[in-house]
Design an enzyme around this catalytic site. Structure first.
Site, mmCIF file in Angstrom:
data_model
loop_
_atom_site.group_PDB
_atom_site.id
_atom_site.type_symbol
_atom_site.label_atom_id
_atom_site.label_comp_id
_atom_site.label_asym_id
_atom_site.label_seq_id
_atom_site.Cartn_x
_atom_site.Cartn_y
_atom_site.Cartn_z
ATOM 1 N N GLY A 154 0.837 -1.194 0.000
ATOM 2 C CA GLY A 154 0.000 0.000 0.000
ATOM 3 C C GLY A 154 0.869 1.240 0.000
ATOM 4 C CB ILE A 156 3.334 2.358 4.649
ATOM 5 C CG1 ILE A 156 2.566 3.499 5.344
ATOM 6 C CG2 ILE A 156 4.610 2.043 5.422
ATOM 7 C CD1 ILE A 156 2.010 3.143 6.705
ATOM 8 N NE ARG A 177 -6.131 -6.812 1.520
ATOM 9 C CZ ARG A 177 -6.815 -6.497 2.599
ATOM 10 N NH1 ARG A 177 -7.131 -7.439 3.473
ATOM 11 N NH2 ARG A 177 -7.189 -5.256 2.821
ATOM 12 N NE ARG A 235 -2.068 -1.022 14.535
ATOM 13 C CZ ARG A 235 -1.613 0.185 14.180
ATOM 14 N NH1 ARG A 235 -0.327 0.349 13.933
ATOM 15 N NH2 ARG A 235 -2.440 1.195 14.068
ATOM 16 C CD GLU A 264 2.943 -0.939 20.664
ATOM 17 O OE1 GLU A 264 2.698 0.273 20.549
ATOM 18 O OE2 GLU A 264 3.158 -1.689 19.683
ATOM 19 C CG HIS A 282 4.054 2.171 18.058
ATOM 20 N ND1 HIS A 282 3.042 1.290 18.245
ATOM 21 C CD2 HIS A 282 3.820 2.759 16.859
ATOM 22 C CE1 HIS A 282 2.211 1.330 17.201
ATOM 23 N NE2 HIS A 282 2.671 2.225 16.347
ATOM 24 N N GLY A 284 6.945 5.022 14.803
ATOM 25 C CA GLY A 284 6.597 5.162 13.388
ATOM 26 C C GLY A 284 6.264 6.561 12.911
#
Length: 316
Positions: A154, A156, A177, A235, A264, A282, A284
């Site tokens: 996608g 990212i 997919r 994730r 987490e 985390h 990001g």
């Protein structure tokens, strides 16, 4: 309109939100409890939730709901039960696009840190154990021209691919997919088994949720190329953490770079003690500009909804 923002935001974001809404900014860094989430729906016209806030079927099915929209702060929304939201007549939005580059940057950070043993090296220096340079000191993986395999192509995933291809001359293979045809760089779409067998560096960039939970498990880790590294910026539960620990202990992988974790913020000691694993908290999207832009994107969705327009980032 009353709005609950479930965590504190940047100063610029809070000013912008407060100009439009009667906003309460919850002064806690922890996720809502289910009881707090139920109260939020009953006491506010809208909620701006974020990672971990439990808007599940039990919460969304509560009676006497006042809130009509959840404007999620973040691209990922697996903490919100979309089916239950639809059944309750609650609109859900997210904040795509604005998170893309920052998250891709963290993927490259983890690739370089893991391949070049940067975390291990920094700990060596800080502990006063470095005895000086020598030709065979801390030899790692040369990233340039290595094959990167990206799982999830996608926004990212494509941003990661561009950085790898243009920055480091890396051949790019990917698994997705659905068929991806509109890429602006050379890349081959392959079955997951082929990606795992061919890639020197495997990066997970898929959405969270039931469909991708433990997508990378014991079988997939065993199928990876000997000496490869795994990077997860998706994730935490996309990777079976217990299987990853077992694979690292068996030396099936050269290392792993993680920005997210299965439970987490709990990080297993078996990962924390390993020198071949890079662990980030985390990070990001953790820049001032990006976190402000995320809040403003959520605000844009809220203002569109209450104007009677279609929110631009509606997911349910």
């Amino acid at each position: 309109m009353r709005l609950l923002v479930t965590r504190r935001m940047t100063a610029a974001a809070e000013r912008a939100i407060s100009e439009v809404f009667d906003a309460t900014f919850r002064d806690s860094t922890a996720p809502l409890t289910e009881a707090e989430a139920i109260a939020a729906l009953r006491e506010n016209d809208a909620v701006l939730p974020t990672l971990g806030d439990p808007f599940n079927a039990a919460v969304l099915g509560t009676s006497d709901r006042r809130a009509r929209v959840l404007a999620n702060f973040g691209a990922g929304f697996n903490h919100i039960d979309l089916q239950a939201a639809r059944a309750a007549g609650i609109i859900v939005t997210n904040t795509p696009d604005v998170v893309t580059d920052a998250t891709a940057d963290i993927a490259l950070t983890l690739i370089l840190m893991t391949a070049r043993r940067a975390g291990e090296g920094e700990r060596l220096v800080r502990a006063g154990r470095w005895t000086g340079w020598h030709p065979t000191q801390m030899l790692g993986m040369h990233v340039t021209s290595r094959t990167v395999g990206i799982i999830g192509m996608g926004r990212i995933g494509q941003a990661i691919a561009r950085r790898c291809h243009h920055g480091f001359g890396m051949p790019v293979i990917f698994h997705n997919r659905s068929t991806v045809t509109d890429l602006d760089l050379p890349a081959r779409q392959v079955p997951l088994a082929d990606l795992l067998a061919q890639a020197d560096i495997v990066v997970t960039a898929v959405p969270g949720g039931a469909a991708t939970r433990h997508l990378i498990g014991a079988a997939e880790l065993a199928a990876m190329k000997p000496g490869a590294i795994l990077v997860n910026i998706a994730r935490g539960d996309v990777v079976d953490e217990a299987a990853l620990i077992a694979a690292l202990e068996a030396r099936q992988l050269a290392g792993a770079g993680l920005d997210v974790y299965e439970r987490e913020p709990e990080v297993p000691e078996a990962l924390r003690v390993r020198e071949d694993v890079v662990l980030l908290p985390h990070l990001g999207t953790a820049t001032e500009e990006v976190r402000t832009d995320m809040a403003l994107r959520a605000l844009e969705n809220l203002t569109a909804f209450f104007r009677g327009d279609a929110p631009p980032d509606r997911v349910a």
